[in-house]
Design a protein around this motif. Structure first.
Motif, PDB file in Angstrom:
ATOM      1  N   ARG A 213      30.304  51.975  45.811  1.00 19.08           N
ATOM      2  CA  ARG A 213      31.227  51.879  47.016  1.00 19.08           C
ATOM      3  C   ARG A 213      31.291  50.490  47.705  1.00 19.08           C
ATOM      4  N   ARG A 214      30.263  49.827  47.507  1.00 15.85           N
ATOM      5  CA  ARG A 214      30.059  48.539  48.007  1.00 15.85           C
ATOM      6  C   ARG A 214      29.418  47.441  47.154  1.00 15.85           C
ATOM      7  N   PRO A 215      30.284  47.318  46.003  1.00 21.14           N
ATOM      8  CA  PRO A 215      29.908  46.404  44.989  1.00 21.14           C
ATOM      9  C   PRO A 215      29.464  45.055  45.438  1.00 21.14           C
ATOM     10  N   ALA A 216      28.204  44.628  44.981  1.00 19.35           N
ATOM     11  CA  ALA A 216      27.660  43.322  45.118  1.00 19.35           C
ATOM     12  C   ALA A 216      27.843  42.674  43.889  1.00 19.35           C
ATOM     13  N   LEU A 217      27.750  43.125  42.777  1.00 23.16           N
ATOM     14  CA  LEU A 217      27.856  42.372  41.343  1.00 23.16           C
ATOM     15  C   LEU A 217      29.377  41.838  41.178  1.00 23.16           C
ATOM     16  N   ILE A 218      30.344  42.924  41.184  1.00 32.15           N
ATOM     17  CA  ILE A 218      31.784  42.923  40.618  1.00 32.15           C
ATOM     18  C   ILE A 218      32.416  43.015  41.884  1.00 32.15           C
ATOM     19  N   LYS A 219      32.943  41.962  42.416  1.00 30.62           N
ATOM     20  CA  LYS A 219      33.930  41.805  43.479  1.00 30.62           C
ATOM     21  C   LYS A 219      35.271  42.020  43.292  1.00 30.62           C
ATOM     22  N   THR A 220      35.867  42.826  44.225  1.00 30.45           N
ATOM     23  CA  THR A 220      37.483  42.916  44.195  1.00 30.45           C
ATOM     24  C   THR A 220      38.050  41.951  44.830  1.00 30.45           C
ATOM     25  N   VAL A 221      38.913  41.042  44.367  1.00 29.43           N
ATOM     26  CA  VAL A 221      39.710  40.271  45.436  1.00 29.43           C
ATOM     27  C   VAL A 221      40.970  40.688  45.326  1.00 29.43           C
ATOM     28  N   ARG A 222      41.235  41.113  46.564  1.00 27.91           N
ATOM     29  CA  ARG A 222      42.399  41.954  47.026  1.00 27.91           C
ATOM     30  C   ARG A 222      43.801  41.158  46.102  1.00 27.91           C
ATOM     31  N   ASN A 223      44.549  41.961  45.476  1.00 24.10           N
ATOM     32  CA  ASN A 223      45.984  41.673  45.268  1.00 24.10           C
ATOM     33  C   ASN A 223      45.877  40.578  44.179  1.00 24.10           C
ATOM     34  N   PHE A 224      44.400  40.430  43.586  1.00 27.71           N
ATOM     35  CA  PHE A 224      44.415  39.494  42.365  1.00 27.71           C
ATOM     36  C   PHE A 224      43.594  40.080  41.203  1.00 27.71           C
ATOM     37  N   GLY A 225      42.392  40.343  41.358  1.00 31.46           N
ATOM     38  CA  GLY A 225      41.638  40.784  40.637  1.00 31.46           C
ATOM     39  C   GLY A 225      40.098  40.871  40.654  1.00 31.46           C
ATOM     40  N   TYR A 226      39.335  40.535  39.988  1.00 37.03           N
ATOM     41  CA  TYR A 226      37.815  40.776  40.042  1.00 37.03           C
ATOM     42  C   TYR A 226      36.824  39.387  39.639  1.00 37.03           C
ATOM     43  N   ALA A 227      35.836  39.345  40.283  1.00 39.59           N
ATOM     44  CA  ALA A 227      34.781  38.152  39.934  1.00 39.59           C
ATOM     45  C   ALA A 227      33.367  38.641  39.919  1.00 39.59           C
ATOM     46  N   PHE A 228      32.645  37.957  39.218  1.00 42.06           N
ATOM     47  CA  PHE A 228      31.216  38.504  39.197  1.00 42.06           C
ATOM     48  C   PHE A 228      30.654  37.252  40.003  1.00 42.06           C
ATOM     49  N   ALA A 229      29.871  38.135  41.065  1.00 44.05           N
ATOM     50  CA  ALA A 229      29.122  37.363  42.450  1.00 44.05           C
ATOM     51  C   ALA A 229      27.740  37.321  42.142  1.00 44.05           C
TER      52      ALA A 229
END
Length: 239
Positions: free
Chosen positions: A215-231
């Protein structure tokens, strides 16, 4: 992969014949099963490279069978169903399917989707390991691209072909943010559907397997209104 072995599971004899003829014309060795029970017997006797699985079947449906298969195997699964709504497609992906195609389907599209999955390295069954000279290290995980194997400090982590391809795409492009369409293109290539929202389902499943708190992802981040990034910080090393 030359002459892959495909298992078609469908209770409709006409569809089984149609699919067998279609796949064999594409140089794929094909066997069929008319029920989940018969499919289990075939899988116990030999190994298949991919399963084409109908959803609506008597006695036991394809969705429950898919969920059970995922507990013991990473074999690619394409589900076929007359139920074409988005919620049904998401449910199929949630149960572990790598792809989902509504009936009636386009024969050429089915072949393209099958070949797209088969272009990936052969899946690992539960308990199988392979040797590889290179690995990607992040947090407590080790990812082996050549063998499509993911390991944690406690042992192997089962990923479907779709999950693995999305994870690898995120890692290879980190820390860049990838849109859903970009992830579809990178993970599924020619088989991607611009209206397919199964990326979100794959991401959700990856988070449950990798994140300490999904519920609080640290590896795969959500970038609102765009997509995802690996952090996570990434290191590459020889095994």
């Amino acid at each position: 992969m030359q002459n892959p072995k495909i298992l078609v599971v469908d209770d409709d004899i006409e569809i089984r014949k149609l699919l067998q003829d279609l796949l064999e014309r594409s140089h794929m060795r094909t066997q069929t099963a008319k029920s989940v029970a018969e499919a289990r017997a075939r899988l116990e006797a030999e190994r298949f490279d991919l399963i084409v699985l109908d959803v609506m079947m008597p006695e036991e449906d394809g969705t429950s069978f898919c969920r059970q298969l995922r507990q013991e195997s990473n074999v690619p699964i394409i589900m076929l169903s007359a139920l074409g709504d988005a919620i049904d497609r998401i449910l199929g992906i949630e149960m572990g399917a790598d792809d989902y195609l509504p009936k009636p389907f386009n024969s050429r599209e089915l072949i393209v989707r099958i070949k797209s999955l088969l272009r990936r390295a052969p899946p690992l069954r539960a308990g199988e390991t392979h040797q590889s000279n290179q690995c990607i290290i992040f947090n407590e995980f080790k990812l082996f691209p050549e063998t499509r194997c993911l390991k944690s400090e406690t042992g192997p982590i089962e990923l479907t072909s779709g999950e693995f391809s999305i994870l690898l795409a995120l890692i290879e492009h980190a820390p860049r943010v990838l849109s859903r369409d970009q992830l579809l293109d990178l993970s599924r290539g020619a088989s991607s559907n611009p209206f397919d929202r199964s990326i979100d389902t794959h991401i959700s499943r990856l988070r449950r397997k990798l994140e300490q708190d999904p519920r609080r992802p640290a590896l795969i981040k959500t970038v609102r209104n765009f997509g995802y990034a690996f952090a996570a910080k990434i290191n590459r090393a020889a095994k």
